[in-house]
Structures are given as structure tokens and as C-alpha cells.
Design an enzyme around this catalytic site. Structure first.
Site, PDB file in Angstrom:
ATOM      1  N   PHE A   1       0.843  -1.169  -0.027  1.00  0.00           N
ATOM      2  CA  PHE A   1      -0.027  -0.141   0.146  1.00  0.00           C
ATOM      3  C   PHE A   1       0.835   1.402  -0.054  1.00  0.00           C
ATOM      4  O   PHE A   1       1.823   1.276   1.003  1.00  0.00           O
ATOM      5  CB  PHE A   1      -0.834   0.128   1.227  1.00  0.00           C
ATOM      6  CG  PHE A   1      -1.805   1.264   0.982  1.00  0.00           C
ATOM      7  CD1 PHE A   1      -2.898   1.274   0.165  1.00  0.00           C
ATOM      8  CD2 PHE A   1      -1.666   2.620   1.624  1.00  0.00           C
ATOM      9  CE1 PHE A   1      -4.026   2.150   0.124  1.00  0.00           C
ATOM     10  CE2 PHE A   1      -2.200   3.527   1.510  1.00  0.00           C
ATOM     11  CZ  PHE A   1      -3.470   3.616   0.859  1.00  0.00           C
TER      12      PHE A   1
ATOM     13  N   ASP B 277       9.324   2.777   2.374  1.00  0.00           N
ATOM     14  CA  ASP B 277       8.017   3.881   2.733  1.00  0.00           C
ATOM     15  C   ASP B 277       7.799   3.575   4.059  1.00  0.00           C
ATOM     16  O   ASP B 277       7.161   2.374   4.461  1.00  0.00           O
ATOM     17  CB  ASP B 277       6.801   3.205   2.003  1.00  0.00           C
ATOM     18  CG  ASP B 277       5.627   4.008   2.046  1.00  0.00           C
ATOM     19  OD1 ASP B 277       5.422   4.829   2.901  1.00  0.00           O
ATOM     20  OD2 ASP B 277       4.579   3.791   1.183  1.00  0.00           O
TER      21      ASP B 277
ATOM     22  N   LYS C  61       2.193  11.507   7.338  1.00  0.00           N
ATOM     23  CA  LYS C  61       1.282  10.947   8.440  1.00  0.00           C
ATOM     24  C   LYS C  61       1.926  11.888   9.728  1.00  0.00           C
ATOM     25  O   LYS C  61       1.556  12.929   9.979  1.00  0.00           O
ATOM     26  CB  LYS C  61       1.416   9.518   8.639  1.00  0.00           C
ATOM     27  CG  LYS C  61       0.519   8.968   7.404  1.00  0.00           C
ATOM     28  CD  LYS C  61      -0.203   7.628   7.814  1.00  0.00           C
ATOM     29  CE  LYS C  61      -1.055   7.199   6.703  1.00  0.00           C
ATOM     30  NZ  LYS C  61      -0.797   6.092   5.790  1.00  0.00           N
TER      31      LYS C  61
HETATM   32  C1  LIG Z   1      -0.979   6.042   4.041  1.00  0.00           C
HETATM   33  C2  LIG Z   1      -0.017   5.531   3.777  1.00  0.00           C
HETATM   34  C3  LIG Z   1       0.313   6.203   2.048  1.00  0.00           C
HETATM   35  C4  LIG Z   1      -0.373   7.330   1.508  1.00  0.00           C
HETATM   36  O1  LIG Z   1      -0.429   8.510   2.297  1.00  0.00           O
HETATM   37  P1  LIG Z   1      -1.606   9.623   2.006  1.00  0.00           P
HETATM   38  O2  LIG Z   1      -1.060  10.708   3.095  1.00  0.00           O
HETATM   39  O3  LIG Z   1      -2.818   8.874   2.370  1.00  0.00           O
HETATM   40  O4  LIG Z   1      -1.608   9.606   0.812  1.00  0.00           O
HETATM   41  C5  LIG Z   1       1.655   5.594   1.638  1.00  0.00           C
HETATM   42  N1  LIG Z   1       2.476   4.465   2.189  1.00  0.00           N
HETATM   43  C6  LIG Z   1       1.882   4.047   3.315  1.00  0.00           C
HETATM   44  C7  LIG Z   1       2.826   2.691   3.698  1.00  0.00           C
HETATM   45  C8  LIG Z   1       0.948   4.311   3.969  1.00  0.00           C
HETATM   46  O5  LIG Z   1       0.381   3.730   5.209  1.00  0.00           O
END
Ligand SMILES: *Cc1c(COP(=O)(O)O)cnc(C)c1O
Length: 399
Positions: free
Chosen positions: A140, A225, A254
């Protein structure tokens, strides 16, 4: 307006791209949130780890107000006095050489895709148009078109094609599969240290170390990520530290703002982000002074309140407490720090019903996929608050 009226209004005008629990929140403080009827809940989702510092942290909120009254945005056409301070602090804290600020997580991912492709062409010497990026099954990385194009989740993609080419997937947790998939055109391997949205999937010990070696040997950029796992969530500032490695590029978002403002960043060695020239990339809001001031304060809160250590110690405590609950419904409990997944057995009827019962007892959780309940409260949680949560989780898990 009461809960029912607010939900009816939302349903009347809003696109239906979410299916939230029917609780309407109006206030938050630390690990707690209150709905419009005055009921209190413990937030065990923490906005997918965007509020690691707790809701409405007074220091972060004050900084937000203070900076908002001075200067909110300049655009990058001009410089602002907060950006360089943010750069210095985030680079020192994470041992990075270079940083590029964006707003959402998905934008950070898009940014890194551009950066590693250009790095591939200009530094590694990949033939024009041939660059390949390897990602994992059940990844994701966000919701933009390019990103969903390399998702393996059918629902994320259905009806949205055609997609951007140049991506390949390998099984998560399988370093040998990565090795086999690399070609002379591979520019990067992008992976989450723990797959959050896939259901808190923890790879085997040694996986990150092995992929680090494979990437180094093959001149492939390792992109972690850490938008969800980073900034203390797993009991380390970055989850990569659990295996003592350093990625070439790390994505954070985040909790970078403590949930008060959208801020994300690409952290990199000088080689990868160094490929960008003026005009190659940008964002109107990226690096604005309000974002920078808020992010700096949010980082200071993480450090000065020892939230990373708290996540390690209390994550352990929470996990052990969950393990002590002898439930016939639980298949597996896994996670690191305060990122914990409880996987229910297929016959348990799905995690959603459990989340709804937890809500009735004052705990807000969200199912991830069908059978996993994720427990990821703000990192400011205390032992007593975990005990409070455990007694309620027990009522729901034991029939
Ligand atoms: C939430 C998330 C994203 C995307 O972030 P947004 O601010 O919602 O675009 C990308 N990678 C990971 C691992 C995430 O948990």
C-alpha cells in the site's frame, strides 16, 4: 445536529468512497476523542498513525496558531524562514543528506518514483524509457493512478485503468524473489518495513538486511515507505533501525505533522534526490512555512517526550496483554511497537463486527482487510490506558 442528521447530510452530498463507522467525532485530546453526543472513545487507529503525538497536542497546536498568524505560504517561488530549519532538523534526526517536502504520502511516493527513474537514467545508465521499479505483493503506497497501477489489490484498480508501466511485483518477505527479479533496468525496490494496510504483515527477521545487501550489490536504490511505520510507531524512530540498515530513500508523512496538517517528505542520500534540477518537480503547498513550523514542533515532541521509547515499551506490554486473552477467534497476533494486528480466524465472521462491538465499549478500531483488527493508538498512551483497553478487548474477543 445529532449523529443521525450529520450522517444523513454526509450521505446526501458526499462521494461514497469510504465506509466509516457510524461515530461522529468533534473533539480530541491525547488518545481520547469525543463524539457529538459527548461519548468518549479511545482512538486505537490514530488516523492510520498520523497522530502519533496524540490528538491536538498543545505544543503542536500552539505552534500552528503562532505560525499561522505570521506567514502561511510563500510558494517555493520565494524562500521562507522555516524551510531550512525543518530541513536541518529532519536530516539530523534521520541521518539523511537531502530532503524534498511534499504534502500527502502519495505525493511523496510519486516524487520518489520520478527521482529514482531519473537517477536510473542519469546515474546508473539505464536506457531511456526502460527503467523498472520493483514493489511487493499486497503493497500500500497510496491512491494516485500511478500508485494503484502497481497495487495487487483488485478493488483499488478496477475501473481506473490504463496504468503507468514500469513496475514489477515480488512476494513480500522473500529476498530471494527480489534477487531473481532484478534486471539491468531495475532502478529501485520500494517496500514497507511492515505492511500496514495489508494487515500488519511483519516480514521474517533479516529480510530488510538481506534486501539492503541485494540492492547494494546490484546498484538498485532501496526505497523504504515509512509513511506508516516511521516516526516512532514501531518503537524506533524509523523501522529500518530494527535491522540496523539505512535505506537510500525513506518516505515519511502522516505523523510528521502530529496530525495537524498534511506534511510528507522524501529523505534521501545526496545521489538520488540530487538528480532533480530546478523545474523538474514541485508542489504549491510543499515546504510552506506553516507545514515546516508544525512538522519541526511535531518532531521535537516525539523526541522530547520520549514517544519512540514509549512505543517500544508499551507496545510490548499491549502485545503481551493481547496474547494473554485466550480467545477462540484469534488466529495470530503480530506487530512491532504500537503497530499491532490481531488476525481473526476465517470463521469468526470478519473483523468489522468486532470493531463495531469495541466501539460500543468505547474503543475505536478499524478492520484492515477482512480479518484483521489493527491496534495503533497514539504513542502518548499510558500503561493504565492500555489496561483499560485490554479489559474491553477481552470482553469482545471472549464469547
Ligand atoms: C497512508 C500511506 C500512504 C499514503 O499516504 P496519504 O497521505 O494517504 O497519501 C503511503 N504509504 C503508506 C505505507 C501508508 O500507510
Amino acid at each position: 445536529m445529532d449523529t443521525k442528521e450529520i450522517i444523513a447530510l454526509e450521505n446526501r452530498f458526499g462521494a461514497r468512497n469510504y465506509k466509516p463507522l457510524d461515530v461522529v467525532l468533534e473533539r480530541g485530546e491525547g488518545v481520547w476523542v469525543w463524539d457529538v453526543e459527548g461519548n468518549r472513545y479511545m482512538d486505537c487507529l490514530a488516523a492510520y498513525s498520523a497522530v502519533n503525538q496524540g490528538h491536538c497536542h498543545p505544543r503542536i497546536v500552539n505552534k500552528l496558531k503562532e505560525q499561522a498568524e505570521k506567514l502561511c505560504i510563500t510558494s517555493r517561488a520565494f524562500r521562507n524562514d522555516q524551510l531550512s530549519l525543518f530541513y536541518r532538523d529532519i536530516c539530523e534526526l534521520t541521518n539523511s543528506h537531502m530532503v524534498l517536502p511534499m504534502n500527502s504520502g502519495a505525493e511523496a511516493v510519486e516524487t520518489v518514483i520520478k527521482a529514482v527513474r531519473k537517477w536510473g537514467y542519469t546515474v546508473k545508465g539505464v536506457a531511456d524509457g526502460k527503467a523498472e521499479i520493483i514493489v511487493c505483493d499486497n503493497n500500500f503506497h497510496g491512491r494516485t493512478l500511478t500508485i494503484i497501477g502497481f497495487s495487487t489489490e483488485e478493488q483499488y484498480k478496477e475501473g481506473f485503468g490504463p496504468f503507468t508501466p514500469g513496475f514489477k511485483t515480488v512476494p513480500f518477505g522473500d529476498a530471494e524473489a527480489l534477487k531473481q527479479a532484478i534486471t539491468e533496468n531495475t532502478v529501485a525496490f520500494m517496500v514497507e518495513p511492515i505492511q500496514g494496510e495489508a494487515g500488519v504483515i511483519v516480514p521474517p527477521d533479516g529480510y530488510l538486511k538481506a534486501v539492503r545487501e541485494i540492492c547494494s550489490q546490484n546498484h538498485v536504490a532501496l526505497v523504504l515507505d515509512e509513511i506508516q511505520t516511521g516516526l516512532g510507531r514501531t518503537g524506533r524512530l524509523l523501522a529500518e533501525e530494527h535491522e540496523g540498515i539505512e535505506a537510500d530513500v525513506t518516505l515519511i508523512g502522516k505523523a510528521l505533522s502530529g496530525g495537524c496538517y498534511p506534511v510528507s517528505a522524501v529523505l534521501s542520500n545526496a545521489e538520488v534526490l540530487g538528480v532533480f534540477l530546478p523545474g523538474d518537480h514541485g508542489s504549491t503547498f510543499g515546504g510552506n512555512p506553516l507545514a515546516c513550523a508544525v512538522a519541526r514542533e511535531a518532531l521535537m515532541v516525539l523526541v522530547e517526550e520520549n514517544l519512540v521509547e514509549n512505543a517500544a515499551v508499551l507496545g510490548d506490554y499491549f502485545m503481551k496483554g493481547l496474547e494473554r486473552i485466550k480467545s477462540p477467534h484469534v488466529k495470530e497476533i503480530r506487530g512491532k511497537g504500537l503497530l499491532i494486528g490481531v488476525e481473526l480466524k476465517a470463521g469468526a465472521g470478519g473483523a468489522r463486527a468486532f470493531c463495531e462491538r469495541l466501539m460500543g465499549l468505547g474503543i475505536l478500531c478499524k478492520e484492515t482487510h477482512e480479518h484483521v483488527i489493527r491496534f495503533a493508538p497514539p504513542l502518548v498512551i499510558t500503561r493504565a490506558e492500555i489496561d483499560w483497553a485490554l479489559s474491553r478487548v477481552e470482553q469482545v474477543l471472549i464469547p
